[in-house]
Design an enzyme around this catalytic site. Structure first.
Site, mmCIF file in Angstrom:
data_model
loop_
_atom_site.group_PDB
_atom_site.id
_atom_site.type_symbol
_atom_site.label_atom_id
_atom_site.label_comp_id
_atom_site.label_asym_id
_atom_site.label_seq_id
_atom_site.Cartn_x
_atom_site.Cartn_y
_atom_site.Cartn_z
ATOM 1 N N ASP A 32 0.853 -1.197 0.000
ATOM 2 C CA ASP A 32 0.000 0.000 0.000
ATOM 3 C C ASP A 32 0.889 1.247 0.000
ATOM 4 O OD1 ASP A 32 -3.201 0.512 1.288
ATOM 5 O OD2 ASP A 32 -1.813 2.163 1.005
ATOM 6 N N ASN A 88 -12.983 -3.380 3.238
ATOM 7 C CA ASN A 88 -14.047 -2.381 3.247
ATOM 8 C C ASN A 88 -14.950 -2.530 2.028
ATOM 9 O OD1 ASN A 88 -12.843 -1.216 5.555
ATOM 10 N ND2 ASN A 88 -11.456 -0.013 4.269
ATOM 11 N N GLN A 95 -14.741 2.342 2.021
ATOM 12 C CA GLN A 95 -14.084 1.922 0.773
ATOM 13 C C GLN A 95 -13.864 3.137 -0.122
ATOM 14 O OE1 GLN A 95 -16.293 -0.871 -1.668
ATOM 15 N NE2 GLN A 95 -14.508 -1.364 -2.928
ATOM 16 N N HIS A 101 -10.614 -5.385 -2.519
ATOM 17 C CA HIS A 101 -9.249 -5.612 -2.040
ATOM 18 C C HIS A 101 -9.289 -5.948 -0.561
ATOM 19 C CE1 HIS A 101 -10.173 -1.302 -1.780
ATOM 20 N NE2 HIS A 101 -9.477 -1.302 -0.652
ATOM 21 N N HIS A 103 -6.978 -5.547 2.882
ATOM 22 C CA HIS A 103 -5.803 -4.967 3.539
ATOM 23 C C HIS A 103 -5.169 -6.032 4.432
ATOM 24 C CE1 HIS A 103 -6.769 -0.632 2.749
ATOM 25 N NE2 HIS A 103 -7.989 -1.120 2.645
#
Ligand code: 5GP
Ligand code: ZN
Length: 136
Positions: A32, A88, A95, A101, A103
């Site tokens: 990230d 999310n 989100q 996706h 995390h």
């Protein structure tokens, strides 16, 4: 299927370079760019799905084994003390990128980050009510 204007489609499929920790036919796991902690990564499917609700079952079934593989490696290599998975769905849930996706967030004692909510105290009737609503 890819979505033309989707940045995570482009990243997952290698059109935009990323710091890739893992890649297979279906997924890419990248660092990230705005990490909560050292090593914060994102698992991104190569096929576009906006969120969990749009993720096909066959892709969903493959997500956790990949997440686990990366998590185990993080524990080994980074020596993290814990790890959060965050996923999310929708604006209400925070989100910001509308491509599913997960995390993967290594946690370190005293890292100062919080992934938290404030617990509430619903009545037994409220708990029964929501259970009934979900099950009906
Ligand atoms: P969300 O809030 O949608 O669950 O999380 C989106 C995440 O994507 C954020 O943590 C943000 O830092 C990350 N992100 C957004 N754009 C990019 C990008 O172009 N590259 C990478 N590596 N991460 C990104
Ligand atoms: Zn996409």
């Amino acid at each position: 299927m890819k979505k033309d204007d989707c940045i995570f489609c482009k990243i997952a499929n290698g059109e935009i370079p990323s710091r890739t920790l893992y890649e297979d036919e279906a997924f890419r796991v990248i660092l990230d760019l705005g990490p909560a902690t050292r090593g914060h990564a994102l698992l991104i499917p190569k096929d576009h799905a906006e969120d969990l609700f749009g993720l096909p079952d066959d892709a969903a079934a493959l997500v956790l084994p990949v997440v686990k593989r990366v998590a185990v490696r993080m524990k080994d290599r980074l020596g993290c003390d814990g790890l959060n998975l965050v996923q999310n769905n929708g604006e209400a849930a925070g989100q910001t990128v509308k491509h599913f996706h997960v995390h993967i967030i290594p946690r370190y004692l005293g890292d100062g980050q919080e992934i938290n909510w404030t617990p509430t105290s619903p009545s037994a009737e409220e708990l029964d009510g929501v259970m009934g609503q979900i099950l009906e």
